[in-house]
Scaffold this active site. Structure first.
Site, PDB file in Angstrom:
ATOM      1  N   SER A 482      10.240  40.611  14.997  1.00 27.81           N
ATOM      2  CA  SER A 482       9.219  39.863  15.744  1.00 27.81           C
ATOM      3  C   SER A 482       7.845  40.510  15.627  1.00 27.81           C
ATOM      4  O   SER A 482       6.860  39.847  15.279  1.00 27.81           O
ATOM      5  CB  SER A 482       9.626  39.748  17.218  1.00 27.81           C
ATOM      6  OG  SER A 482       9.743  41.039  17.806  1.00 27.81           O
ATOM      7  N   ASP A 483       7.747  41.816  15.915  1.00 29.32           N
ATOM      8  CA  ASP A 483       6.403  42.417  15.927  1.00 29.32           C
ATOM      9  C   ASP A 483       5.860  42.641  14.520  1.00 29.32           C
ATOM     10  O   ASP A 483       4.646  42.612  14.311  1.00 29.32           O
ATOM     11  CB  ASP A 483       6.359  43.705  16.770  1.00 29.32           C
ATOM     12  CG  ASP A 483       7.350  44.760  16.343  1.00 29.32           C
ATOM     13  OD1 ASP A 483       8.195  44.483  15.468  1.00 29.32           O
ATOM     14  OD2 ASP A 483       7.305  45.878  16.895  1.00 29.32           O
ATOM     15  N   CYS A 484       6.742  42.840  13.542  1.00 31.75           N
ATOM     16  CA  CYS A 484       6.263  42.972  12.153  1.00 31.75           C
ATOM     17  C   CYS A 484       5.709  41.632  11.670  1.00 31.75           C
ATOM     18  O   CYS A 484       4.680  41.581  10.978  1.00 31.75           O
ATOM     19  CB  CYS A 484       7.398  43.427  11.238  1.00 31.75           C
ATOM     20  SG  CYS A 484       8.061  45.020  11.709  1.00 31.75           S
TER      21      CYS A 484
END
Length: 757
Positions: A482-484
């Protein structure tokens, strides 16, 4: 001399989706290097060794020496020093930024990413050495130079008391000590070799009760090696993979890193596989225990764990569960007719192992399941194609620095570091000057997006969609995060606003929509975002976390960092593409912001789960809320967060947080209250975003003084204490952070504080 090879294949057994973009492999070339180069490397090694107990973290100098030859700097601007905040001018900051970006640009590889050390954990290399030793591939895969550097690393990170820690900065544990001692023995070190180091290691182990007190992961490794009995393990039944998915305890509902490690472990446990019993194995059976091997009570050993390792003690319910499975279920599954079920479970497990191998091009999600899967492929068939496909991918995990050769916590942090670096350089407003650097970074980010979902029925393999996501490292690795995805999207959106003749063509809108689709698909009902997948089960499942060393591993929990990154990416996207899924995006942002507010601690901080620690979490908390449209004036969470950060600023003007904050969940300063360039960068970025400059810019000026004066002669920043973390208790290296966050913080400071005054 060692040479870093970037984006190269070179083996018919290597598979790739994008011509190996991002691949980083160290190779030894005996013909390479002038006498001056070799002397410089030896000096760096000796210096690390001499200071290893006070500076446990290497400075990634071999890579720096390599790039100094490959990408020499045209000019080094003179270093700036400032005595006080009055000396901080726009010009001094600009010079510091140019010096920093000039230097950091020389560390960029030709495919656009920033390579670097992603080591830190001390339990990874032993798994590789054990696997290669069992399969007979040790000397074929690891050359004499590899083995020499691995031994250098293991000896360099042996603690003063003779033991080894869970990670390079940690106190000695039984898990670290036994596995690293065993690894050295398998690499050819004798029980009394060196200047007493092996003996000291053994004394630590025996003085703390012997290897029966190793953690459950350690017990499993020793069992496959043949220096511990399978009956001394708590059950790891592969039959769990045959349960209906509707049950909350189904492994498909667990955090992917957890299930992907216990999958091959359950295969090996189900088979009770033991490697060849060699003279070294027989000797280790004598060396590791306080009583003769045949006198050990293996049933009692199942639940033994050294107090030094006990981060997550087993609850009573777990001990009852394992005892019941061990006593009643296992005997049934080991004999006919129950054995039929066991065979079916083993077959299911190996199918899942092959699916994971195929869809990561044999990199696997991480280093632990990489070597376990490789061992399972060999156990299934020593001559299999699968085993041969695994071998060349070992090198993707090996990194060398002046402290020796280590196994990294992933095949690198390529996309993550590159997305952050692009944002940091753009923040400096020196875009035209660093156009070539940004263009290469842009190319890397575009080339690393995942373009397809995994094949077949995703639900059968418990996989989430991947198309449009960004991975942590490379497209070949391919697991979506998700954060990548959010940081990749943020970077390409920023780059799309810059003239293409400077940074290259923007990413096609359809691929941006795919990224947004992945982000939206990952929001949980509570508004938060977990890492790779949705949170699929309940927090009470942590009651059956069998890994005494790690916390919060059983399910994929939502995190402030992932949630904040998602908000930031969606907000940036919405500004440029207001018509695309507008209501869904707005609803997602509002729910996510509400999650961030709910998870704030009473002191105003957020706990950071992937960086050290409250400084990191609070940077994300503040940034997410501001991206969602909140401000210092209308949001008490932001006001409390600023108060928290300001209360932690040190007399030197910086911030310095110790890794102890992560494991103890209480803010702890670095030893001697030293400041740290990375924590200082995070705190500055949060405060600048919260418009601290409008209220009182002094804390920001003081922090800028610390960062400016911390810069080294060549424009680099010093490597200080470790700054990455996972599973609450294990630290990991992010070698680029020491450059990225001072650049980013000073870039924002220059144009949002100094230029706006």
């Amino acid at each position: 001399m060692w040479k870093l090879k970037i984006a190269e294949g070179g083996s018919p057994w290597l598979r790739t989706v994008n011509n190996h973009v991002g691949r980083q492999v160290w190779e030894f070339d005996p013909k390479l290097g002038s006498p001056e180069d070799l002397l410089e490397i030896e000096k760096a090694r000796q210096n690390f060794h001499d200071n290893r107990f006070t500076h446990k973290h290497s400075a990634d100098l071999l890579m720096r020496i390599h790039f100094a030859k490959e990408n020499p700097m045209n000019e080094v601007l003179p270093k700036v020093r400032v005595k006080d905040i009055e000396d901080v001018t726009e010009e001094t900051v600009k010079t510091t930024l140019r010096r920093a970006i000039n230097f950091h640009s020389t560390l960029q590889s030709h495919d656009g990413h920033w390579p670097g050390d992603y080591g830190g954990p001390m339990f990874l290399m032993p798994g590789l050495v054990i696997t290669l030793s069992i399969t007979g591939a040790l000397n074929a895969v690891l050359t004499e130079e590899h083995r020499k550097e691995i031994c250098r690393y293991l000896y360099n990170h042996q603690n003063k008391d003779g033991g080894w820690g869970l990670h390079i900065e940690g106190p000695s544990t039984m898990f670290g000590s036994v596995l690293n001692y065993v690894a050295l023995r398998l690499l050819g070190e004798g029980p009394n070799d060196r200047q007493g180091e092996m003996e000291k290691g053994r004394d630590w182990i025996l003085g703390h009760g012997g290897a029966t007190f190793i953690t459950s992961w350690g017990k499993m490794w020793l069992s496959v090696l043949g220096v511990y009995e399978w009956s001394g393990n708590n059950p790891l039944p592969p039959e769990i993979w045959l349960l209906p998915y509707v049950l909350p305890i189904h492994p498909g509902r667990m955090w992917c890193h957890c299930r992907m490690v216990y999958l091959p472990m359950s295969y090996l446990y189900g088979k009770r596989f033991v490697g060849p019993i060699t003279p070294t194995i027989l000797s280790l059976r004598k060396e590791l225990y306080t009583i003769p091997y045949h006198d050990i009570d293996w049933n009692q050993a199942r639940n033994l764990c050294a107090k030094e390792d006990l981060y997550y003690p087993h609850p009573l319910v777990q001990d009852i569960l394992w005892a019941s499975l061990h006593k009643f279920l296992e005997p049934i599954l080991m004999h006919w007719p129950g054995k039929k079920l066991r065979e079916m479970a083993i077959k299911t497990a190996i199918e899942h192992i092959h699916y994971e191998d195929d869809n990561t091009r044999y990199l696997c999600i991480g280093p632990v399941n990489k070597v376990l899967n490789m061992l399972c492929c060999w156990v299934e068939d020593p001559n299999s194609e699968a085993f041969k496909l695994h071998l060349p991918r070992i090198y993707d995990y090996l990194w060398i620095a002046e402290d020796g050769m280590k196994m990294q916590g992933y095949n690198g942090s390529q996309l993550w570091d590159t997305a952050f670096t692009a944002q940091a350089i753009i923040s400096s407003n020196l875009i035209e000057e660093y156009g070539p650097t940004l263009r290469k970074a842009h190319t890397y980010i575009k080339n690393s997006q995942v373009l397809e979902d995994c094949p077949g029925d995703l639900s059968k393999w418990y996989r989430h969609i991947s198309k449009g996501a960004w991975p942590f490292s490379t497209a070949d690795h391919g697991w979506p995060i998700s954060d990548c995805t959010a940081e990749g999207l943020k970077a390409v959106l920023l780059l799309s606003k810059i003239a293409p003749e400077i940074v290259g063509e923007p990413l096609d809108a359809k691929r941006l929509y795919d990224a947004v689709n992945v982000i939206l698909s990952l929001q949980n009902e509570d508004g938060g975002f977990a890492t790779y997948e949705l949170t699929r089960s309940y927090t009470w499942l942590e009651l059956i976390n069998p890994a005494e060393t790690f916390g919060d591993i059983v399910i994929d929990y939502p995190y402030v960092e992932c949630t904040s990154a998602a908000i930031q990416a969606l907000t940036s996207f919405k500004k440029l593409y207001p018509g695309h899924r507008r209501e869904e995006i707005q609803c997602c942002i509002e729910k996510a912001a509400s999650f961030i507010e709910k998870t704030q601690a009473s002191d105003g901080s957020w706990y950071g789960s992937w960086g050290v620690c409250f400084t990191y979490g609070t940077w994300f908390g503040v940034k997410g809320l501001i991206a969602a449209g909140k401000s210092f004036n209308n949001c008490s969470s932001i006001r409390k967060a600023c108060e928290f950060l300001l209360s932690k600023q040190l007399p030197s003007g910086g911030w310095g947080e110790s890794y102890l904050s992560c494991q103890n969940k209480v803010y702890s300063n670095v030893e001697s209250n030293r400041s740290h360039v990375v924590n200082t960068g995070w705190a500055m970025l949060a405060l600048i975003d919260a418009e601290q400059a409008k209220r009182d810019p002094t804390p920001l000026h003081r922090a800028a003084v610390y960062l400016i004066n911390s810069q080294m002669e060549n424009g680099d920043f010093p490597q200080q204490e470790i700054m990455g973390v996972f599973n609450k208790n294990c630290m990991i290296t992010y070698a680029a952070y020491r450059n990225v966050f001072p650049i980013w913080a000073l870039g924002e400071y220059r144009h949002r504080v100094l230029q706006s005054q």
